[in-house]
Write an enzyme that holds these catalytic residues in place. Structure first.
Site, PDB file in Angstrom:
ATOM      1  N   TYR B 114       0.847  -1.194   0.000  1.00  0.00           N
ATOM      2  CA  TYR B 114       0.000   0.000   0.000  1.00  0.00           C
ATOM      3  C   TYR B 114       0.881   1.242   0.000  1.00  0.00           C
ATOM      4  O   TYR B 114       1.935   1.260   0.647  1.00  0.00           O
ATOM      5  CB  TYR B 114      -0.884   0.042   1.249  1.00  0.00           C
ATOM      6  CG  TYR B 114      -2.058  -0.891   1.207  1.00  0.00           C
ATOM      7  CD1 TYR B 114      -3.290  -0.464   0.731  1.00  0.00           C
ATOM      8  CD2 TYR B 114      -1.943  -2.210   1.655  1.00  0.00           C
ATOM      9  CE1 TYR B 114      -4.379  -1.321   0.706  1.00  0.00           C
ATOM     10  CE2 TYR B 114      -3.030  -3.067   1.634  1.00  0.00           C
ATOM     11  CZ  TYR B 114      -4.250  -2.618   1.156  1.00  0.00           C
ATOM     12  OH  TYR B 114      -5.314  -3.473   1.130  1.00  0.00           O
ATOM     13  N   TYR B 153      -0.645  -9.839   0.440  1.00  0.00           N
ATOM     14  CA  TYR B 153       0.408  -9.288   1.299  1.00  0.00           C
ATOM     15  C   TYR B 153       0.420  -9.964   2.662  1.00  0.00           C
ATOM     16  O   TYR B 153      -0.610 -10.421   3.142  1.00  0.00           O
ATOM     17  CB  TYR B 153       0.283  -7.763   1.428  1.00  0.00           C
ATOM     18  CG  TYR B 153      -1.006  -7.224   2.015  1.00  0.00           C
ATOM     19  CD1 TYR B 153      -1.173  -7.093   3.392  1.00  0.00           C
ATOM     20  CD2 TYR B 153      -2.044  -6.801   1.187  1.00  0.00           C
ATOM     21  CE1 TYR B 153      -2.343  -6.556   3.927  1.00  0.00           C
ATOM     22  CE2 TYR B 153      -3.212  -6.275   1.711  1.00  0.00           C
ATOM     23  CZ  TYR B 153      -3.352  -6.156   3.081  1.00  0.00           C
ATOM     24  OH  TYR B 153      -4.516  -5.641   3.598  1.00  0.00           O
ATOM     25  N   ARG B 163      -2.901 -11.957   3.520  1.00  0.00           N
ATOM     26  CA  ARG B 163      -4.227 -11.550   3.065  1.00  0.00           C
ATOM     27  C   ARG B 163      -4.418 -11.980   1.612  1.00  0.00           C
ATOM     28  O   ARG B 163      -3.560 -11.699   0.767  1.00  0.00           O
ATOM     29  CB  ARG B 163      -4.396 -10.024   3.113  1.00  0.00           C
ATOM     30  CG  ARG B 163      -4.427  -9.320   4.462  1.00  0.00           C
ATOM     31  CD  ARG B 163      -5.524  -9.714   5.440  1.00  0.00           C
ATOM     32  NE  ARG B 163      -6.815 -10.161   4.900  1.00  0.00           N
ATOM     33  CZ  ARG B 163      -7.777  -9.369   4.420  1.00  0.00           C
ATOM     34  NH1 ARG B 163      -7.641  -8.072   4.413  1.00  0.00           N
ATOM     35  NH2 ARG B 163      -8.908  -9.878   3.975  1.00  0.00           N
ATOM     36  N   HIS B 166      -7.250  -8.406  -2.506  1.00  0.00           N
ATOM     37  CA  HIS B 166      -8.573  -7.798  -2.298  1.00  0.00           C
ATOM     38  C   HIS B 166      -8.533  -6.316  -2.632  1.00  0.00           C
ATOM     39  O   HIS B 166      -7.473  -5.684  -2.612  1.00  0.00           O
ATOM     40  CB  HIS B 166      -9.036  -7.988  -0.848  1.00  0.00           C
ATOM     41  CG  HIS B 166      -8.112  -7.356   0.142  1.00  0.00           C
ATOM     42  ND1 HIS B 166      -7.013  -8.008   0.650  1.00  0.00           N
ATOM     43  CD2 HIS B 166      -8.097  -6.120   0.697  1.00  0.00           C
ATOM     44  CE1 HIS B 166      -6.368  -7.212   1.476  1.00  0.00           C
ATOM     45  NE2 HIS B 166      -6.993  -6.055   1.521  1.00  0.00           N
ATOM     46  N   HIS B 168     -10.566  -2.851  -1.298  1.00  0.00           N
ATOM     47  CA  HIS B 168     -11.491  -2.294  -0.310  1.00  0.00           C
ATOM     48  C   HIS B 168     -12.552  -1.450  -1.019  1.00  0.00           C
ATOM     49  O   HIS B 168     -12.211  -0.624  -1.883  1.00  0.00           O
ATOM     50  CB  HIS B 168     -10.740  -1.427   0.691  1.00  0.00           C
ATOM     51  CG  HIS B 168      -9.747  -2.182   1.529  1.00  0.00           C
ATOM     52  ND1 HIS B 168     -10.071  -2.711   2.754  1.00  0.00           N
ATOM     53  CD2 HIS B 168      -8.451  -2.503   1.309  1.00  0.00           C
ATOM     54  CE1 HIS B 168      -8.999  -3.333   3.257  1.00  0.00           C
ATOM     55  NE2 HIS B 168      -8.000  -3.219   2.399  1.00  0.00           N
TER      56      HIS B 168
HETATM   57 FE   FE2 Z   1      -6.191  -4.414   2.601  1.00  0.00          FE
END
Ligand code: FE2
Lengths: 196, 246
Positions: B114, B153, B163, B166, B168
């Site tokens: 991110y 990640y 995770r 995905h 959000h």
């Molecule tokens: Fe996330």
């Protein structure tokens, strides 16, 4: 019932995760009116977790009526009540700075409640954070609306004074109100489930 | 543990926070460590349906700023990774389109990183990818984003925790009560089994509603893979509120 379209199931909720500011805090939406507005109030608070630590990756959203008590929304058809130019009733604040959030807004008016009752001036609050798989819902009422609060059907439904008091913003200097949110533990804020 | 007056106690409808709705996640889900100190432990209080929650912010309440549904064109160059189209419809529980509603998304880059100061995953930042977009649904409730497929990640929840890929999603719908933040997943992800966030939705069919489907029709030849993600929000068409009888 025969012939009735089967209703669709809702998409489940998931946490905003720790990086919500990327998508949801691209602009400052915490000032619902300019700070210089003569009727502006400021609501400040800190979001705490169950260990009493500030939550620095949360998000607080508010939704409220205008000072007349009317919502700027088509479902509120009470056109005789004025809306405020440029004021719509929605705000959003991150909690990145030591868990603190704040809003500059106008004090909402009273709004209709169930069964002909009147709800005291209040602000609807949605709380999002990493670790919250779905958002939490609470309300901000105002300490200096004692009489209206005494008649409010939601506050009256809460028997425990300590629980009720978590919903009341304390009036500090001038037009400043303090409303802390405790997710868990001692003094936990009262959270709501919306009835269907 | 708390003092209640006997008469008042009867008025207070309660619901334990560990709800039994298997189609939505509970607040406390111990497998997701982050819930342990954040899930409320006191009973939720039932809030009667009033104007306060059948109204809510609609488009125009906040200028969304520059709407931007193409995350691949926010910088001078093209981002790394697999270009994808993510599209679908936003509907209410009766299957009617939710029009003109704000859809906000954010995601990791192709490497699973991110663009956020807190993200310490040692995968590269992509200078051509910010990972955030927003758009409005049209009259059919339809939305469309152009982006890149996010990478999986690692996170610290448990040993070797990853995770699943995905995106959000944040949506308002027509009212305060229809507000939804969720995550869109990709079909066939091998990481689902070990992810407590995904599995906090205990009903398998409900979990399936968070998984997009590959969409050949939306796929652009030589350019981008299509994925379909329809979203269902609570709520009905706004009808004027009846005045209470004085
Ligand atoms: Fe996330």
């Amino acid at each position: 019932m025969m012939g009735r379209k089967e209703s669709l199931r809702l998409t489940p909720s998931q946490t905003v995760g720790p990086y919500l500011s990327l998508g949801l805090l691209r602009e400052d939406w915490s000032k619902l009116v300019p700070p210089g507005h003569p009727q502006a109030i400021r609501i400040e608070g800190t979001l705490y977790d169950g260990a009493g630590e500030p939550v620095t990756d949360g998000l607080v959203e508010i939704w409220q009526a205008a000072p007349s008590g009317r919502y700027d929304h088509p479902a509120d058809g009470r056109e005789e009540l004025p809306l405020e130019e440029g004021f719509h009733g929605f705000g959003r604040s991150g909690t990145e700075e030591e868990g603190r959030f704040s809003f500059v807004t106008l004090k909402p008016g009273p709004v209709p409640g169930p069964g002909g009752t009147t709800q005291a001036p209040h602000v609807m609050v949605a709380v999002f954070a990493r670790g919250l798989l779905k958002h939490l819902i609470t309300r901000i009422y105002f300490e200096d609306e004692e009489e209206a609060n005494g008649q409010d059907p939601v506050l009256r439904s809460i028997g425990d004074e300590r629980v009720r008091s978590t919903l009341i913003a304390r009036k500090e200097a001038g037009s400043l109100y303090r409303f802390d949110i405790r997710l868990q533990g001692e003094g936990q804020t009262a959270f709501f489930k919306l009835s269907a | 543990m708390q003092q209640h007056g006997p008469a008042q106690e009867q008025q207070r409808e309660i619901l334990v926070p560990q709800e039994d709705d298997l189609e939505q996640p509970p607040y406390l889900y111990p497998g997701y460590v982050g819930t342990r100190l954040r899930a409320p432990k006191e009973p939720l209080i039932i809030l009667p349906k009033t104007l306060s929650d059948i109204t809510g912010p609609v488009y125009g309440h906040r200028k969304p700023g520059e709407l931007d549904n193409d995350l691949t064109r926010q910088h001078g160059g093209e981002p790394q990774g697999q270009k994808i189209i993510v599209h679908g419809r936003v509907l209410d529980g009766d299957g009617r389109p939710v029009r003109n509603t704000l859809v906000e998304i954010w995601q990791a880059n192709a490497a699973g990183r991110y663009r956020h100061k807190v993200d310490q995953h040692p995968a590269p930042i992509d200078p051509n990818f910010s990972g955030a977009g927003r758009t409005l649904t049209d009259d059919d409730g339809y939305y469309r984003f152009i982006t890149i497929k996010p990478g999986a990640y690692p996170w610290q929840n448990h040993y070797n925790a990853w995770r699943p890929a995905h995106i959000h999603f944040s949506l308002f719908g027509r009212a305060f009560r229809s507000r939804l933040v969720t995550q869109m997943y990709f079909p066939g992800d091998p990481l689902f089994f070990q992810d407590p966030i995904f599995n906090s939705v205990r009903d398998e069919k409900a979990r399936g509603r968070m998984i997009s489907s590959f969409d050949l029709e939306a796929t652009i030849p030589e350019e981008a893979l299509g994925f379909r993600f329809d979203i269902v929000l609570e709520g009905r068409d706004a009808t004027p509120f009846e005045r209470p009888h004085a």
